[in-house]
Design an enzyme around this catalytic site. Structure first.
Site, PDB file in Angstrom:
ATOM      1  N   HIS A 167      30.545  -7.202 -27.907  1.00 56.76           N
ATOM      2  CA  HIS A 167      29.782  -6.207 -27.170  1.00 56.76           C
ATOM      3  C   HIS A 167      29.346  -6.685 -25.602  1.00 56.76           C
ATOM      4  O   HIS A 167      29.230  -7.705 -25.232  1.00 56.76           O
ATOM      5  CB  HIS A 167      28.574  -5.443 -27.738  1.00 56.76           C
ATOM      6  CG  HIS A 167      28.904  -4.427 -28.748  1.00 56.76           C
ATOM      7  ND1 HIS A 167      29.260  -4.842 -30.075  1.00 56.76           N
ATOM      8  CD2 HIS A 167      28.971  -3.070 -28.858  1.00 56.76           C
ATOM      9  CE1 HIS A 167      29.648  -3.795 -30.841  1.00 56.76           C
ATOM     10  NE2 HIS A 167      29.465  -2.630 -29.967  1.00 56.76           N
ATOM     11  N   LYS A 171      23.785  -4.797 -24.354  1.00 56.38           N
ATOM     12  CA  LYS A 171      23.394  -4.319 -25.574  1.00 56.38           C
ATOM     13  C   LYS A 171      22.400  -4.959 -26.168  1.00 56.38           C
ATOM     14  O   LYS A 171      22.366  -6.255 -26.249  1.00 56.38           O
ATOM     15  CB  LYS A 171      24.575  -4.308 -26.626  1.00 56.38           C
ATOM     16  CG  LYS A 171      24.358  -3.938 -27.893  1.00 56.38           C
ATOM     17  CD  LYS A 171      25.689  -3.640 -28.702  1.00 56.38           C
ATOM     18  CE  LYS A 171      25.271  -3.169 -30.284  1.00 56.38           C
ATOM     19  NZ  LYS A 171      24.753  -1.857 -30.134  1.00 56.38           N
TER      20      LYS A 171
END
Length: 278
Positions: A167, A171
């Site tokens: 990600h 995040k």
């Protein structure tokens, strides 16, 4: 379609990347109306949610940080359908956001991950007592649901599997909710994976990732330039079977978000996972 017959929606986290996509999609959905846009960032207070989302015309819905006031306002609109709150905020505040929405009779559709099992259980009990639908969706992508279904099928034939999730570096939680859910689905198959072949020793703690139950390990990568990606890698003598899902644009989540907003009107309790409403 009159405003009274449309689904009233609040977007919490409306100034974020996912929130802006949700605002745009709701504005373009014939059966929905954006009633409120919430965000805690000071620099976005008072800005028009439509303009912030990149729409050609303003929606005349200003960004505010007054969650309780907005929930009360939408709950008081008795001539409209029951309200829905879409939450793409931060793991630190999502539990309180969802509990507040349920208390006002507003149905939460939650894309924020990071809720603990205990928090999920508490929210499930609260939603059931209130007879209010609540959807917790770790991943709104149809492609990810298909990957998970394929992984469950493959797990019947492979005894070794590991998960890698990648990600963007903004995040906050790791592993991702999607990776945890994938591991849970595999763990429910009634077998233990990755039985040790040697006595392993981690030279650096965490080198083998985190164990998610039944021997399944998850590895998390955070880098700028990524959006959301996941691999499920199965191994056996003489072969490797890899399932991978890549996200190149957050627009891929929007069909799932709109489906959840429509489906939640029929629910009276908490449901976890997009696959449960497809």
């Amino acid at each position: 379609m009159t405003n009274q017959s449309k689904i009233p929606v609040i977007v919490n986290g409306a100034a974020g990347k996912m929130g802006r996509e949700v605002v745009k999609s709701i504005a373009q959905a014939a059966d929905m109306i954006l009633m409120g846009a919430l965000d805690t960032s000071p620099e976005h207070q008072g800005k028009d949610a439509g303009e912030l989302a990149g729409l050609s015309e303003p929606l005349e819905v200003p960004i505010t940080n007054q969650l309780e006031a907005m929930l009360g306002y939408v709950a008081g609109e008795r001539q409209m359908q029951p309200g829905v709150m879409v939450d793409f905020t931060h793991p630190s505040g999502v539990y309180d956001n969802v509990r507040s929405a349920i208390a006002y009779g507003i149905r939460p559709v939650v894309g924020t991950t990071g809720l603990s099992p205990e928090q999920l259980q508490d929210l499930g009990d609260f939603a059931e007592k209130a007879s209010t639908g609540c959807l917790i969706i770790p991943n709104f992508s149809i492609g990810m649901v298909l990957l998970q279904q394929a992984a469950v099928t493959a797990s019947k034939y492979f005894d070794h599997v590991e998960i890698i999730e990648l990600h963007h570096n903004q995040k906050a939680d790791a592993p991702s909710g999607t990776a945890i859910q994938t591991a849970q689905l595999l763990a429910e198959m009634g077998k233990t994976f990755n039985l040790p072949q040697v006595k392993e020793e981690e030279k650096i703690k965490g080198a083998r990732g985190s164990e998610a139950g039944e021997g399944i390990r998850i590895h998390s990568i955070r880098l700028p330039g990524l959006i959301a990606h996941q691999e499920v890698i199965f191994g056996a003598d003489g072969q490797i079977y890899t399932l991978r899902h890549d996200t190149s644009d957050r627009a891929c989540y929007m069909p799932g978000v709109l489906l959840a907003i429509r489906k939640i009107q029929q629910l009276k309790s908490l449901v976890y996972g997009l696959e449960k409403i497809l």
